[in-house]
Design an enzyme around this catalytic site. Structure first.
Site, short mmCIF file in Angstrom:
data_model
loop_
_atom_site.label_atom_id
_atom_site.label_comp_id
_atom_site.label_asym_id
_atom_site.label_seq_id
_atom_site.Cartn_x
_atom_site.Cartn_y
_atom_site.Cartn_z
CD GLU A 80 -1.48 -2.21 2.19
OE1 GLU A 80 -2.46 -3.70 2.50
OE2 GLU A 80 -0.25 -2.46 2.47
CB CYS A 113 -1.03 0.37 5.28
SG CYS A 113 0.71 -0.83 4.96
CD1 TRP A 196 16.73 -37.44 -13.61
CD2 TRP A 196 16.46 -37.24 -11.56
NE1 TRP A 196 18.05 -36.98 -13.07
CE2 TRP A 196 17.53 -36.63 -12.13
CE3 TRP A 196 15.82 -37.27 -10.42
CZ2 TRP A 196 17.69 -35.73 -11.03
CZ3 TRP A 196 16.80 -36.45 -9.34
CH2 TRP A 196 17.57 -35.49 -9.95
NE ARG A 210 12.97 -29.77 -4.38
CZ ARG A 210 13.85 -30.58 -4.80
NH1 ARG A 210 15.17 -29.43 -5.88
NH2 ARG A 210 14.44 -31.68 -4.48
NE ARG A 233 18.03 -28.76 -9.98
CZ ARG A 233 17.92 -29.52 -8.66
NH1 ARG A 233 18.40 -29.16 -7.37
NH2 ARG A 233 17.35 -30.33 -9.16
CB SER A 251 18.28 -40.14 15.71
OG SER A 251 18.36 -40.51 15.25
CD GLU A 321 10.96 -32.07 -2.54
OE1 GLU A 321 11.42 -33.00 -3.48
OE2 GLU A 321 11.61 -31.48 -2.88
N GLY A 323 12.35 -39.74 2.17
CA GLY A 323 11.51 -41.04 1.40
C GLY A 323 10.42 -41.96 1.72
#
Length: 393
Positions: A80, A113, A196, A210, A233, A251, A321, A323
């Site tokens: 604003e 504002c 991939w 991401r 990226r 851990s 992300e 496993g």
């Protein structure tokens, strides 16, 4: 003529917001300008404003764009204030379109504002949704009306609530919004003979997700097995300068500090009280941050305690992300708010690792997109009560 604003000040978007065509018959003037404001906010840098939300402001006079701006960085002027500064005296009698209720509190880095809107002589304000921050909610609207400014609320509300789901969830629960991302084959496995599993379109889509996150979380096994960068990226495959925090569940602090994840951007190793103090000191000396939970849960870091810690650090959103083991723990403990499952047309076979190892779960609001020959299932894991807490529709 639309004002040409200084990009460095955070007030000029990549594309001009002046619509090429007039409003559709089914679309009001307010809806047209608010759609532009929301698009502007959606394309801003979410992480740069952390922990504040990304807010856009458009100032219009006689259905013509006068000025526009977005809040670009924490501590900088809000949208604003930037838009009013660019508009100057042309703001008097104009309409301001705001993607979020204007702030009215003073315990922050910049002036309220709502005061700037009143002082500039704005005649009318259109707001997509109210700010659910208790220090703000409803107060900005009240101040505007008290000073004779007409206010219309709820234009583009659902889209705004989607945009601000991370911020509102963090404000109300003090924990980040959790998004799970998994890639699998059509027989429900996460490994195959290909490097991939997902195709290039799906991999690009993951980069888009991401880029929206304050943090990315994985388990130790994923880092050991894949040696990933876990970075955001650009289109050329180069790491961006501003990276989300990478959180790794380790851990016992067993990971080698020579892995690629430690080279680019901030990392937080989450460990338990059983982790050796010598290893903590070694990582501290190497410039790697560690956080130790107050207890262990079956020898692992308690996820609820970790999420609370991330919330205290101003992390509004985290992308999981990890496993199959990490994903299963988050899902079975009810810690996932939304998820993206990318499915490739591959049968990985009986030797491959299963994607999920818990009881049946029924997601809500499932949306499916095709990305070449891959499919993306975007879904919520919010029960009715949790959904009402996360987003008031």
């Amino acid at each position: 003529m639309p004002s040409r604003l200084n990009r460095k000040s955070g007030s000029r978007p990549k594309r001009a917001l002046q619509p090429k065509h007039g409003p559709k018959k089914s679309q009001s003037v307010d809806e047209k300008w608010m759609a532009n404001a929301l698009r502007f906010a959606e394309h801003s840098d979410l992480r740069a404003t952390a922990p504040n939300p990304q807010v856009a402001c458009i100032i219009v006079q006689n259905d013509r764009l006068i000025a526009h701006a977005v809040h670009e960085r924490f501590g900088g002027l809000h949208a604003e204030a930037l838009a009013l500064k660019a508009a100057g005296p042309r703001a008097r009698g104009a309409t301001a379109y705001l993607t979020l209720e204007p702030c009215s509190h003073t315990d922050k880095k910049t002036p309220p504002c709502v005061n700037a809107l009143i002082a500039a002589g704005i005649r009318r304000v259109v707001i997509a949704c109210r700010d659910e921050n208790p220090a703000v909610s409803g107060r900005g609207v009240h101040r505007l009306k008290k000073n004779g400014i007409a206010v219309r609320e709820g234009v583009g509300k659902n889209r705004a609530l989607e945009l601000y789901r991370f911020f509102f969830h963090w404000i109300k629960t003090k924990k980040p919004w959790v998004t799970l991302k998994m890639a699998g084959s059509i027989d429900g496995k996460i490994t195959s003979s290909r490097r991939w599993l997902s195709n290039p379109l799906a991999l690009h889509d993951v980069q888009r997700i991401r880029a929206q996150q304050d943090a990315i979380l994985v388990g130790k096994n994923t880092v050991q097995t894949d040696n990933p960068r876990l970075t955001v990226r650009d289109r050329n495959g180069k790491d961006r300068l501003d990276q989300p925090l990478r959180v790794i569940l380790d851990s016992q602090l067993q990971l080698s500090t020579r892995l690629r994840v430690f080279r680019n951007g901030p990392v937080l190793l989450a460990c338990t009280p059983n982790a050796p103090e010598a290893k903590k000191r070694k990582r501290h000396d190497a410039g790697i941050a560690t956080w130790t939970s107050s207890r262990t849960k079956n020898g692992q870091v308690p996820l609820g305690e970790l999420l609370a810690e991330l919330g205290r650090r101003g992390i509004r959103s985290v992308l999981v992300e990890g496993g199959a083991q990490v994903a299963t723990e988050f899902l079975t403990q009810g810690k996932v708010d939304e998820a993206y499952f990318y499915v490739a047309p591959v049968l990985s076979g009986f030797e491959a690792v299963p994607l999920y190892g818990g009881p049946e779960i029924r997601p809500t609001r499932v949306r499916v997109r095709l990305l070449g020959d891959d499919a993306c299932f975007h879904m919520d894991f919010l029960g009715k009560k949790k959904r009402l807490l996360a987003m008031r529709r």
